[in-house]
Structures are given as C-alpha cells and as structure tokens.
Design a protein around this motif. Sequence first.
Motif, mmCIF file in Angstrom:
data_model
loop_
_atom_site.group_PDB
_atom_site.id
_atom_site.type_symbol
_atom_site.label_atom_id
_atom_site.label_comp_id
_atom_site.label_asym_id
_atom_site.label_seq_id
_atom_site.Cartn_x
_atom_site.Cartn_y
_atom_site.Cartn_z
ATOM 1 N N ALA A 182 45.503 43.260 48.845
ATOM 2 C CA ALA A 182 46.555 42.586 49.329
ATOM 3 C C ALA A 182 46.170 41.010 49.049
ATOM 4 O O ALA A 182 47.438 40.259 48.981
ATOM 5 C CB ALA A 182 46.922 42.894 50.967
ATOM 6 N N GLY A 183 45.209 40.641 49.498
ATOM 7 C CA GLY A 183 44.862 39.291 49.595
ATOM 8 C C GLY A 183 45.027 38.830 47.998
ATOM 9 O O GLY A 183 45.578 37.816 47.879
ATOM 10 N N LEU A 184 44.528 39.569 46.880
ATOM 11 C CA LEU A 184 44.674 39.139 45.557
ATOM 12 C C LEU A 184 46.164 39.012 45.297
ATOM 13 O O LEU A 184 46.771 38.293 44.734
ATOM 14 C CB LEU A 184 44.146 40.370 44.691
ATOM 15 C CG LEU A 184 42.694 40.452 44.889
ATOM 16 C CD1 LEU A 184 42.373 41.768 43.818
ATOM 17 C CD2 LEU A 184 42.073 39.291 44.287
ATOM 18 N N MET A 185 47.064 40.106 45.885
ATOM 19 C CA MET A 185 48.331 40.138 45.616
ATOM 20 C C MET A 185 49.172 38.821 45.912
ATOM 21 O O MET A 185 49.784 38.083 45.258
ATOM 22 C CB MET A 185 49.002 41.176 46.353
ATOM 23 C CG MET A 185 49.342 42.247 45.303
ATOM 24 S SD MET A 185 50.088 43.343 46.367
ATOM 25 C CE MET A 185 49.402 44.908 45.923
ATOM 26 N N ILE A 186 48.755 38.477 47.153
ATOM 27 C CA ILE A 186 49.356 37.409 47.938
ATOM 28 C C ILE A 186 49.035 35.735 47.045
ATOM 29 O O ILE A 186 49.867 35.165 46.746
ATOM 30 C CB ILE A 186 49.064 36.946 49.214
ATOM 31 C CG1 ILE A 186 49.512 38.243 50.171
ATOM 32 C CG2 ILE A 186 49.257 35.844 50.080
ATOM 33 C CD1 ILE A 186 49.083 38.454 51.605
ATOM 34 N N SER A 187 47.670 35.876 46.776
ATOM 35 C CA SER A 187 47.227 34.659 46.142
ATOM 36 C C SER A 187 47.492 34.609 44.760
ATOM 37 O O SER A 187 48.347 33.493 44.334
ATOM 38 C CB SER A 187 45.666 34.399 46.266
ATOM 39 O OG SER A 187 45.257 35.293 45.208
ATOM 40 N N SER A 188 47.790 35.860 44.134
ATOM 41 C CA SER A 188 48.355 35.701 42.744
ATOM 42 C C SER A 188 49.720 35.417 42.515
ATOM 43 O O SER A 188 50.013 34.782 41.804
ATOM 44 C CB SER A 188 48.292 37.163 41.999
ATOM 45 O OG SER A 188 49.322 37.711 41.339
#
Lengths: 360, 331, 508
Positions: free
Chosen positions: A245-251
């Motif tokens: 989820a963190g990757l998604m948000i930052s991406s």
Amino acid sequence: MNARERGPRVSAAAVIRHRLFWPAAVLVLLLLANVFFTPGFLSVELKDGHLYGSLIDIARFGAPLILVAIGMTLVIATGGIDLSVGSVVAISGALSCLWITGLEDQQSVTGVLTAVGVALGLALFLGLCNGVLVAGIGIQPIIATLILMVAGRGLAQLITDGQILTVNSAPYKLIGGGYWLTLPFGVLIVLAVLGITAFLTRRMALGLLIESVGGNAVASRLAGIRSRGLIVAVYAFCALCAGIAGLMISSNVSSADGNNAGLWIELDAILAVVIGGTSLAGGRFSLGGTVLGALVIQTLTTTIYSIGIPPETTLLFKALVVTAVCLLQSPAFREKALNRRRRRPQAAPASADPKVKVPA
Amino acid sequence: MSSDVLTAGPSASLRGRQRYLPVMVTAGLLVAMFTVGGLRYEAFASGQVVLNVFIDNAFLLVVAVGMTFVILTGGIDLSVGAVVALSTMVTATLMTDHGWSPLAVVPLVLLIGSALGLVMGCMIHYFDIQPFIVTLAGMFLARGLCYVIGTDSISITEEGYTAVAQTQIALPGEMYVSVSVVIALAVVLVAAYMLHYTRLGRNVYAIGGSEQSALLMGLPVARTKIAVYTISGFCSALGGVLFSLYTLSGYGLNALGMELDAIAAVVIGGTLLTGGSGYLLGTVLGVLVLGLIQTIISFEGTLSSWWTKIFIGLLLFVFILLQRLISARRS
Amino acid sequence: MDDAPAPILRMRGICKEFPGVRALGDVDFRLLPGEVHALMGENGAGKSTLIKVLTGVHAVDGGEITLDGSPVSFTGPLAAQQAGISTVYQEVNLCPNLSVAENILIGREPRRLGRIRWKEVRRRAAELLARLELDIDVSAPLSSCSLAVQQMVAIARAVDVSARVLILDEPTSSLDAGEVEQLFRVMRRLKAEGIAILFVSHFLDQIYEIADRMTILRDGRLVGEYLTSELGQVELVGKMIGKELKDLETLENAPKDIAAAERSRPFAEARALGRPGSVEPFTLTIHEGEVVGLAGLLGSGRTEVARLLFGADHATTGELSVGGAPVTLRTPRAATNHGIAFCSENRRAEGLIPDLTVRENIILALQAARGWARPIPRRTQDELVDKYVNALKIRPADPDRPVKNLSGGNQQKVLLARWLIVEPKLLILDEPTRGIDVGAKAEIQRLVAELSDGGMAVLFISAELEEVLRLSHKVGVLRDRRLVAELPNDDDLTTGVLMETIASGGRA
C-alpha cells in the motif's frame, strides 16, 4: 427435511441474515445517494484504452486501504491488532523512493523492481518484529505495535531526511498511477493480493487455523495447533500488505512523505474490518466483508466531496459509524436493548457461573 | 515452624522496594541524560534549561496525568490529542470570533472535555466495548468537531489571555517559569493526592490489579472506571487550554499524535500498561525524559527532529520489555 | 432431631432452576454458631449454587433463608457481607498489586475528611491479623506473599466485617500440607469465637480433621445432614455418588479379557511422572487395546494425570516412554505427533471453538497435524464428517451449523469425532459422559469398547464408578493428587472395592 425447509421462499430472509448484507446495503445506499447528487455518477467510459468514472476512482483511491485492511483482517482474526501499518506504509514508500533516486537511470525496470523488493523486504522484517513481540515475548498486541507506530514515523523521516522525496520514474509510477488492461494497476494488485489471500485462507487450511486460534486459543493449543508461528506469519503478512500500500501511495504522487503518508490508515483499516463484520475479539473473519467495509469508507469520503460538505467532517461520520457498529457488536448492548424490549428482567446468565455446565 | 510459613520475611520488604524500581530506572535515565548533556554542551547545565523543559511540556504533563489514571485501571485513552485540539479550537473561536471572556470560555472547555470523557467511560463500562475502540471513536469525533468549527488556525488576541500567557513568574537565580507550569504542577500534586490518599485513587489501583476481585470486594467499579475517563477528558481539556496559552492559537491539527507521547511518558515513567502499578512521579519523570530528548536534539544541532520519535520508540521498546520481564518473574 | 443450639442460619426448601437445569430442589440447610460445617457433593451436586443463592449472587426460585431467625434476601455478595455472611473463594479474590493492609481494608479505610489515614489502616490490619494469630508484614505487597498467606488475608478481610458466618469455598485446593494446617488453626480460632464456618473441600482427610457436621447434596437434592463422627468415609463416598455399598456389590461386571490386554505391547509407560502442585509422581502403563480407568473424586488429580500424558502441562519429574521410546512432551502438538489424543472435560473452554461449524471442529486436529499447506480435500472432509456424524449420531446432522448451537451431548460427540479421525493410538477421555443424556452416554461407552477391541489404548476418566468398571481392564485410583492404587478389573473388583480404596487411600 432440513433442506426442504430452506426452499427458495426463505431466501429473502436468508439474504438479510447473510453477514455481508448490511455492509453491502450501506455501500449501495451510499452509491445511490451519489447518483442523486451527481446524475452521471455510475457511468463508466472507455477513453484512450483506460476506464474512467467515479466508480473506478473509488476503487483506485481505495486500493491502498483495501490492501491494509486485508492484512488487518487476518491480524484481528487471531485476536490481535496492528497499529503500526500507517508507519509501515510511510517507511516502504520512503525506502523505495530513496532507492530510486539513487538509481542512475530512474526508468530502469530492474532498478525499480529492486527498490520494490528492498522496501517490501523491510516491511516484512518489521512485521516479523511485531509478530515476535506478540507471539514470542507475549506483549499485548496494541502495545507491541504501538512501538513501531511511534518509532516508524521517525524512521520514515530518517529515510527521507525529513524532505519530501520526489522521483521521476515511469515504471514506478505504474504501480499506483498506471493502467493495465484498461484497469488501474493498483486495482489489479489489490485483486491479486485478495486472490492469493483468499486462496491461502479458504482453499488452503490457513483460514481455519487462524479462526481457531482467534476463537479459542486454549482449545486450539490442545487440538495441536502451533499458534506461535501462525501469529508471527500473520503480522508479517499484514506488514507486507501495508508495504505494498505504501508503494502505491508514494507511486501515485511520485513522491514519499515520511510524515503524512499513511496517516490514520490503521484506524481506517480497523474500521473497515469492523464494518465488514469481523469481530474485534477474534475468530471468524470475512475478507469480502472487509473489502466492502473499505469501499464503504472510500465511498463515504468521495460522497462527502461530491455533495460539497467540507471534507474534514468525514471524521465526524466515521465517529458515528464506529460507535454504531461497536454498539451493535457489543453483546452487553444487545442484551440491554433486548431486555428493554421484552420488559422483563433476565436471570443471571448461566455463563456467569463457570461451574455450571452446558445443559444436556 | 508456623510463624516461618506465615511471616512474609525479609525478602518481602525487598520485593516491596522493587515496586519503586521502574521509577528509579527512569530517574537514573534522566540524571544520565542531563549529565551527558551538561558535559557535551556549554549552556546545558543551567536550571533554566530544566525549567524550559517544563515550560515547553506543561500541557503534555497535564494530559499525561489524566492518561496515568486511565492506564492504572488497565485502560487506554486515544482521544486525548484530539480533545486537546478541540479545546484549543473552542477557546480560540469563542474568544476571537465571538468575543467571549476567558472566564466563561475556560470553564466551558473543561466541561466539554469532562463530558466527552464521561460519555466514553459509560460506553466502555456499560456496553463492555474495548476502551481502545471507544476512545478511537472519541478521537474521530473530537477532530471532526474541530473541522466543523474551522479548518484554519485561529489566533488568540484576547488581552487578558495573552497577558497570562506571557507572564513569567520569577524564581531565585534569574530563572522563571510560566503560569502553565504552575498549573501543571498543581494538577500533578492534586492528582498524586487523589491517587494516594482518597478511596477513588485506591479503587483505581484495585481495578487495575484485578477488576474481578475489585467487584467481589464490593468496590464501586462502575463509578471508578467512568470517573477515570472523565478525569482524563478533563485533563485533556485543561491540557488544551495550556496548549492555547503556549501557542496563543487554536488549530484542528494541533497535538497530532499527542496521545502517543502521553502513553509513552506514562510507560517510560514505569506505569504498567496492564494496570495496577505505577506512580504519578514516574509520569512526571517520563514527560521530563521526553522533553529532555527534544532539548538534547535541539542542542546537538546536527540531529534532526525525527530522531525524537526514534528515540522515544526505542525507549518505549526497552521499557515495555522491562515491564514484561518484571511481570514474568512475578508470575 | 435438634439437640444443638439454635442455628444462626437456616435455609428451607431452597429451589433454583437455570434454563433447562434444576440446580437445587427443595434443599434444607442449617448452620450452627461455632461449628465447622462441611458441604459435600460431587461435581454438579449443587454446592456452588447453594452458596451463590445464600450470598445473593443468584436469586432463589423458592424457599426461605433466615439469618438469626429473621428472613433475609440479599441482592448481592456485598449485601450478604454487610449482614455478616462473608465468602472466601478458592481463587483468592484480592488485588495482588496492593499491600496486605490495603487488601484487608480497601473500601472501608479509616478516613479523616476524606483523607485515608494510612497509619490507622496499617494498625488496624495488623490488629486483625493478630486476632488470627498471624504475623505478616502488612505493608508488603500481596503478590510477595505465598498463596496460603493470601488465603489468610482474604479470611482476615472477610471476618473484619463482623462476620457471623464465614463461607470457605475450596480454600485448600492449592495449599500444601503445612499451609493447610495453618488454615485449620485459624479456622479453629474463629470457631472458638463463635463464628459459623461453611467449609467446602474435596479432600476427605481434611473434612474429617476439621468438620463437626456435614450436609451432603447429590444432583441438586439434599441427601442428609450427618455428624462427622458418626459417618464413615465409605458411607460418605456412597452417599455422595448415590450408591449404598450393599447395592453395589451385586452389580454385574462385563467379562474382560484382562490377561490379553496385559500381554499386548505397552503403548505408554509413565515412570514417576509428576509435577509439583499438580499431581504427585505416578507410575502407570497403558497397553495397546487396553482401557485404563481412572477413578477418584473431583480434584483428586484425575485431569492432571491426563494433562501430563498429553503434554498440556509439562512434567517436571519422571519419564515417559511412548511405543517403547522415551519422549518428552512439551506441547500437545508433540503428543499428537506420537498418536496421543485428549478430550478435555471442559468442553467449552478447552475443547470446542464455539464459532466454527461442526465440520470445522471435527477436522481441526487432523488439519493441524497435516499443516496449513495440505488442506483436507472437501470430498474427504465430507466423507469423514458424514461417517462420524452418522456413527456417533450427532444431531442435528447438519455439519455446517455452528457447534455452539448443539446440545452438550452432541458437542461431546463432535469433540470425540475430532480425535477419532486422527486415528490415535492412545485416546484420553476426561469425563466424556458428564452432563449428557443417557442415550448419548451409552453410545459413547459402546464406542470406547469398540475402539479398544480395535487395538486402541484408552485412558478413561470418569466420576461414575460403574462406568469405569464396565469399560476398564484396569483401574487407577487417585486420591488427594496421588495415584494410590492400580487394580486389575477381575471378578473381585467391584464399585464397593473402588469406593473403599478411594475412601481409605489404599491404606486399608
């Protein structure tokens, strides 16, 4: 003869009694309310090979929350809770962005994949730490995960050096902002994780063992279940979901903000799980319910935007929802409400007396 | 032989002293931090540095006092930060936008905080819902109410209020403290008296030791549990008033995450998160440790502010592990 | 009938019903000042219910309670306490984090203007303890005291409320011999002061040492009131389990091929296996195809033996060998790996997962043994579940119903089915027939016989001696947490002999 009683006529009642009925009903109601305010709300159109529309947006913006909530569902099913997911979201986004900024060529697919791998590896490690604190050392879950909740924010800021790290990497942008097969890539990731989780818990026997440990830890031990490894694995999985989820948000925003990424997401995730009908006491869990719960929360946010209420008041609605759901789940509340309706005082329940056995 | 069995023996009093062990560890830590700071930085070893820690953390101290009551019963209150923010917001808007007198505003704010705590306490006790989730709802509610009042920061210009905020109470040796510090210390003294010398206070400890036993011993469990959350609500509201004195403004995003600081201060101060054991003095020391970490990091200059969170997390980890070891050895 | 002083407490015609269960029916009870009165009965006889009715935890459905001649009805333990009836339970209900003095006086501390006077608190606590001839440091935290001292502190708290009636509900269960002696000294002292003491204990020796009089309950009914000096131990056991000695002698035993069982290979051999505070070291061999019965009263250590053999508790002394090889069982999982299965007597807390369905509960142990990655195929599940639902007549025969909605007997069968499908080599059954109806009971008994014919070793624990005798090849007798005898079930073994062994501890 039992089967005949459950003929097609009773199915209406069965639908209402189905445990996904209420979350689904609320979701439909919210969607209908939106149609009322914005007539074209439900329309989905294909533009440049991508699907567009409010429904797609809800799924796309809700994707990180759904992911975190899936992990949280399993943790709560074991009778625990994980407060650190928000920090893990921030850490994983920060680490992958840091890695990518260090790449000579930010467009390199292998470079981005390594960044993703490193970030998820750290998330997994942090989850293992949580699990060991809970199952190995025996610290209450709220407290054990509180440590990482506090320190993790600092760690995320340490990684980004207190700055907002921006990256300019097309492959990375794909994770949270891209499209594939006409669908947002994030939604596909969610479907994949959901599919794997459902497979592991429902096709494999993991779900049964988790529900057993959460439902009655003592009896599970006596049935020969090794709960320790199970609990550690569940916390690791939860952190892994938070990491993705963190990757998604930052991406999605092509940057990492150690301070604000994933803020309050742990609370939203817990809320989604509770709305989905999984009891905070552990035991039975419902992945479908959790997904519905997360969608309800995301739709609520979208609705508030589209109706024109100041978005900050979302919190007020959440407060009401949490209170209502918890009261409905509370046996004490139900008993009190029922008693008032029946207008006669109940004798002390037999369960108050540990020595009274189940009547034959 | 009979009296051998029944005399608790000398080891008992030794183990009695073990009750103070966590507080002493915290005190030792504080002294060590202060010594290291004094050796490393020139202007560090002055009384005013210590007083500044009090001045900068008076509101946290008050909030942590309320949290101590809750944690001593074995509960937790996640709403404190939001209630602090709500209090600053109500204070600021009533004085700045509506021209109320502080003499009317402050009691009203304290009443709102207490009422919120009371309602949460009732839900926790009568409906048997986990404190964690009830106070989470309280947190959403209080933050949401902040935003209903306004989304921007409101500064406070009321004359009397700013005068109080800027008052420096002189101490010997050219040192001074703010009014907030005096209020905070008064709160600590009253709370310590309550915990040690009143039945309410002893019931708090009894419930934390074993709620089931407290019930069977005929203690007023319901009243005590509700009182504890009301006290925490009151302390949060008072903390909010002090916060608004400190910043002279009200803002819905104030005190984000303060519940974590307060819990950390209580835990580092040696109070068991499972309830029943701990002292207010420990909480005071815990707040000082948190404040001193910030001071040292600002003195260091090269260390960034996020190290505060990492250090607090590490300390939490060490102290929770310590608690676990102590309770494991007891059983 | 009455040659004693007027009773301080009298209960007449007490009735109490719980949904579906008649817990007490027309029970009379009286308590004289200055006596120790034992309340006797097996599990489910109604002792706890009687005490709870007396102290106002439960309301009475019928009957009358008089204290000092005037009718009373308490709203709760607190009200009873204020009227002079105090209770001390087996689990010490005090706060371990508070000091001894505080535990004695909390809730009624001496105060001045709302301020607790700590000096006065300590002085009064010390005074109260001195009255019981106890010398305890009153400012020590309770958690630093031994369990016995904690028990005394609880009594000191109880008698401070100017108690006239003191109820001691299994206070000795966790005490060692020296500590029990201390407790008895305090009891005698209180008795001398004219306090009436109601005493519940499962240790017969203790009853005969301290009690003046006893009232026996069985199945919620009054059996009778007796002077301890006039009722022998064997008669007492007979009255508790509901059989007179002469009735028992005539009971028929099913013929058993004891010799064959002895000739087969030993499956599990415990040598001096024990755990302090749980059960004293015992030596027991269970052969393949043999049913070993464990007899003994409640609290005699039956369950503890089972838990050690299953690794649910960790044995600290002695050794265990399974199938000829020495093993150390640290967890139940280790035991299941060696082919040992255990059905706990406590179905609700230690057996079933109430929210899961019948099917899930049945396959749980097998699935745990296979690991999560090797799920049992649905068809195999259906076959197994159907087979045992039919074989054990589990009703309703709907495997997808939550197990919490089943009756006690059916829940027990579900638990049995869970272990039968793992095909254990040793099946430990702890009170498998308690609280279930006659039909289900007979089915379970028949099943045990079949299993042993099929070569399975069974350890069968039951409070019902006939049942033990009907099924077992040999019977181990436990008393006061000690395995006192191991008797082959030949023609000479009768329930009478078992009762005598239980009563005498095998010394006679």
